[in-house]
Design a protein around this motif. Sequence first.
Motif, PDB file in Angstrom:
ATOM      1  N   SER A 147       0.802  -1.010  -0.334  1.00  0.00           N
ATOM      2  CA  SER A 147       0.088  -0.175   0.089  1.00  0.00           C
ATOM      3  C   SER A 147       1.042   1.196   0.537  1.00  0.00           C
ATOM      4  O   SER A 147       0.134   2.250  -0.337  1.00  0.00           O
ATOM      5  CB  SER A 147      -1.115  -0.248   0.909  1.00  0.00           C
ATOM      6  OG  SER A 147       0.090  -0.221   2.146  1.00  0.00           O
ATOM      7  N   SER A 178       2.025   1.671  -3.378  1.00  0.00           N
ATOM      8  CA  SER A 178       1.302   1.925  -4.277  1.00  0.00           C
ATOM      9  C   SER A 178       0.397   3.512  -4.333  1.00  0.00           C
ATOM     10  O   SER A 178      -0.304   4.134  -5.381  1.00  0.00           O
ATOM     11  CB  SER A 178       0.274   0.682  -4.503  1.00  0.00           C
ATOM     12  OG  SER A 178      -0.731   1.182  -3.494  1.00  0.00           O
ATOM     13  N   LYS A 179       0.073   3.821  -3.172  1.00  0.00           N
ATOM     14  CA  LYS A 179      -0.366   4.774  -3.006  1.00  0.00           C
ATOM     15  C   LYS A 179      -0.147   6.048  -2.027  1.00  0.00           C
ATOM     16  O   LYS A 179      -0.700   7.322  -2.931  1.00  0.00           O
ATOM     17  CB  LYS A 179      -1.982   4.886  -1.900  1.00  0.00           C
ATOM     18  CG  LYS A 179      -2.101   4.077  -1.112  1.00  0.00           C
ATOM     19  CD  LYS A 179      -3.070   3.942  -0.408  1.00  0.00           C
ATOM     20  CE  LYS A 179      -2.934   3.575   1.161  1.00  0.00           C
ATOM     21  NZ  LYS A 179      -2.059   4.337   1.984  1.00  0.00           N
ATOM     22  N   ALA A 237      -0.773  -3.936  -9.037  1.00  0.00           N
ATOM     23  CA  ALA A 237      -1.711  -3.739  -8.370  1.00  0.00           C
ATOM     24  C   ALA A 237      -2.655  -2.595  -7.679  1.00  0.00           C
ATOM     25  O   ALA A 237      -3.731  -2.488  -8.078  1.00  0.00           O
ATOM     26  CB  ALA A 237      -2.005  -4.033  -6.510  1.00  0.00           C
ATOM     27  N   ALA A 238      -1.911  -1.289  -8.090  1.00  0.00           N
ATOM     28  CA  ALA A 238      -2.978   0.421  -8.462  1.00  0.00           C
ATOM     29  C   ALA A 238      -3.159   0.418  -9.834  1.00  0.00           C
ATOM     30  O   ALA A 238      -4.126   0.489  -9.765  1.00  0.00           O
ATOM     31  CB  ALA A 238      -1.585   1.411  -8.169  1.00  0.00           C
ATOM     32  N   HIS A 276      -6.565  -2.526  -9.723  1.00  0.00           N
ATOM     33  CA  HIS A 276      -7.383  -1.587  -9.691  1.00  0.00           C
ATOM     34  C   HIS A 276      -8.257  -0.032  -9.726  1.00  0.00           C
ATOM     35  O   HIS A 276      -9.042  -0.218 -10.298  1.00  0.00           O
ATOM     36  CB  HIS A 276      -7.217  -1.228  -8.401  1.00  0.00           C
ATOM     37  CG  HIS A 276      -8.415  -0.143  -7.204  1.00  0.00           C
ATOM     38  ND1 HIS A 276      -8.678   1.558  -7.676  1.00  0.00           N
ATOM     39  CD2 HIS A 276      -9.060  -0.865  -5.864  1.00  0.00           C
ATOM     40  CE1 HIS A 276      -9.748   1.491  -6.480  1.00  0.00           C
ATOM     41  NE2 HIS A 276      -9.886   0.565  -5.815  1.00  0.00           N
ATOM     42  N   GLU A 292     -10.189  -1.889 -13.101  1.00  0.00           N
ATOM     43  CA  GLU A 292     -11.429  -2.466 -12.518  1.00  0.00           C
ATOM     44  C   GLU A 292     -12.558  -1.309 -12.234  1.00  0.00           C
ATOM     45  O   GLU A 292     -13.857  -0.542 -12.277  1.00  0.00           O
ATOM     46  CB  GLU A 292     -10.966  -3.338 -11.800  1.00  0.00           C
ATOM     47  CG  GLU A 292     -10.669  -4.972 -11.738  1.00  0.00           C
ATOM     48  CD  GLU A 292     -10.371  -5.660 -10.897  1.00  0.00           C
ATOM     49  OE1 GLU A 292     -10.342  -6.456 -11.016  1.00  0.00           O
ATOM     50  OE2 GLU A 292     -10.378  -5.281  -9.587  1.00  0.00           O
ATOM     51  N   ALA A 293     -11.759   0.009 -11.454  1.00  0.00           N
ATOM     52  CA  ALA A 293     -12.542   0.622 -10.979  1.00  0.00           C
ATOM     53  C   ALA A 293     -12.333   1.878 -11.949  1.00  0.00           C
ATOM     54  O   ALA A 293     -13.431   3.010 -11.789  1.00  0.00           O
ATOM     55  CB  ALA A 293     -11.958   1.380  -9.462  1.00  0.00           C
ATOM     56  N   GLN A 295      -7.095   3.837  -0.966  1.00  0.00           N
ATOM     57  CA  GLN A 295      -6.942   2.209  -0.455  1.00  0.00           C
ATOM     58  C   GLN A 295      -7.135   1.191  -1.687  1.00  0.00           C
ATOM     59  O   GLN A 295      -8.199   1.486  -2.031  1.00  0.00           O
ATOM     60  CB  GLN A 295      -8.314   2.071   0.461  1.00  0.00           C
ATOM     61  CG  GLN A 295      -7.916   0.494   0.871  1.00  0.00           C
ATOM     62  CD  GLN A 295      -6.671   0.708   2.274  1.00  0.00           C
ATOM     63  OE1 GLN A 295      -6.685   1.565   2.554  1.00  0.00           O
ATOM     64  NE2 GLN A 295      -5.768  -0.084   2.450  1.00  0.00           N
ATOM     65  N   VAL A 296      -6.072   0.266  -1.657  1.00  0.00           N
ATOM     66  CA  VAL A 296      -5.914  -0.876  -3.222  1.00  0.00           C
ATOM     67  C   VAL A 296      -5.932  -2.112  -1.997  1.00  0.00           C
ATOM     68  O   VAL A 296      -5.102  -1.917  -1.432  1.00  0.00           O
ATOM     69  CB  VAL A 296      -4.942  -0.332  -3.767  1.00  0.00           C
ATOM     70  CG1 VAL A 296      -4.312  -1.149  -5.061  1.00  0.00           C
ATOM     71  CG2 VAL A 296      -4.764   1.334  -4.275  1.00  0.00           C
ATOM     72  N   SER A 297      -6.598  -2.927  -2.802  1.00  0.00           N
ATOM     73  CA  SER A 297      -6.498  -4.304  -2.264  1.00  0.00           C
ATOM     74  C   SER A 297      -5.603  -4.687  -3.485  1.00  0.00           C
ATOM     75  O   SER A 297      -5.431  -4.786  -4.590  1.00  0.00           O
ATOM     76  CB  SER A 297      -8.091  -4.446  -2.256  1.00  0.00           C
ATOM     77  OG  SER A 297      -8.644  -5.081  -3.803  1.00  0.00           O
ATOM     78  N   PRO A 331      -5.186  -8.848  -4.872  1.00  0.00           N
ATOM     79  CA  PRO A 331      -5.605  -9.780  -5.835  1.00  0.00           C
ATOM     80  C   PRO A 331      -4.162 -10.581  -5.335  1.00  0.00           C
ATOM     81  O   PRO A 331      -3.487 -10.913  -5.255  1.00  0.00           O
ATOM     82  CB  PRO A 331      -5.826  -9.441  -7.019  1.00  0.00           C
ATOM     83  CG  PRO A 331      -6.581  -7.964  -7.066  1.00  0.00           C
ATOM     84  CD  PRO A 331      -5.149  -7.141  -6.063  1.00  0.00           C
TER      85      PRO A 331
END
Length: 493
Positions: free
Chosen positions: A122, A125-126, A332-333, A336, A339-340, A346-348, A350
């Motif tokens: 996290s 990525s953010k 991961a970023a 996300h 998809e979004a 906040q990045v989940s 997978p």
Amino acid sequence: MSETPDTNQWKTLDTDLGRISHVEYATAYVSRPLVGMGIALIFIVLTGLAAGFFFDTSSSSIVVIAAAVFGAYMALNIGANDVANNMGPAVGANALSMGGAIIIAAICESAGALLAGGDVVSTISKDIIDPRSVAEAHIFIWAMMAALLSAALWVNLATRVGAPVSTTHSVVGGVMGAGIAAAGFAAVNWATMTMIAASWVISPVLGGAIAAAFLALIKSRIIYREDKIAAARRWVPILVGIMAGAFAAYLALKGLKRVINIDLPMALAIGVALGVASWLVTIPLIRRQSRGLENRNRSLKTLFGLPLILSAALLSFAHGANDVANAVGPLAAIVHASEAGGFAGQVSIPLWVMVIGALGISFGLFLFGPKLIRMVGSQITKLNPMRAYCVALSAAITVIVASWLGLPVSSTHIAVGGVFGVGFFREWYMERRLKKGLTGQGNLRRLPAEERARRKLVRRSHFLTIVAAWVITVPAAALMSAVIFYLLNMLAI
């Protein structure tokens, strides 16, 4: 005896067969590196195909597949470069064979990435790029793609020349460079970058200081005691307890929190309890192992062999948890954002993304890791099991503290800093004993200053080369990332 035509024919045949054998040996020698490259390419291609199964056939899926390919490429390079810092000391001290080190590291790296690799992802990525400065999803995706590719290319180049650079530096520099190229200097969260930069300076110094402190303890309490074996029976279980307690607290805080909620005081209590238990269990084991050993340093190396292997394995687990972010954080970023349709704070992560990072690190270690393992383990300074244990334990403690704080610190800086810390402490300790006349090395003391400098215990050429590589990594990765971002943006238009 005169030679007949048949004899000359057989001699000519033998000569030709010898030439063919030389050609076969040369072909095998040249093609050996190509085998590793071929296996790596197969893994990258399979990763792209696997990523395609998770998305519909659309433009966004193409982007995710490309990002998965870059993430797999980056993970391979992390395994080739960074994992050497965990297993190098154990291999250099002859406590582990190269094959054993690779097997242990692959298992522990994968376990660490899959069980405890989410927190630092996290941060990568953010937190480095301010979401308000990169509002459009496609701009953010190109920035992350550029960061992944530039970091992978830089680490690949460093591995080729034998430099243990920081993959964390590479990724953070790539993210920063792409952010600046996308939206100017305002896109970078400079407060986070300042904190990360401070950790880069602190981590090698702290790693070196902790390693030197443990070596000083071992020298004063074990090596230079009249009865070395009796001293080892008392102190080796204590050192094993410290190691077990530190990792138990780490696992409780990061691994078990996905099952039950454990705060920091509870994790520390678990660490203390298991550390004491490990100390008590180790006492009879060390006592049994030390029976019949002679009262000399070679016997001490035997007693430190198993603790060194365990510490290297646990350090690999911590490395997998910490550095998997370098491979899959930007991926991961991207997933996300695809998809979004936008950037979120906040990045989940997978599961399949984490698997790519774990498998890539393991494959990279197996295919390309031995070169840097040898460099870290034997070419900076001479290591024995006691010194290597100090390096592994100091690196583990520093990585654990950094991971608790959520800092993407460089395990390369920590581990290599520990190696340098041990070497420089040995130099200082030797000079101190020489001045007091305690070593019995009168010939060394009578040497000219230039010759004594040449015989230093730490190779200064490696020290300067590694520090220079550390300094240039961030700007080099940032510059490459900015160029790649511009190229990607041009191709997308």
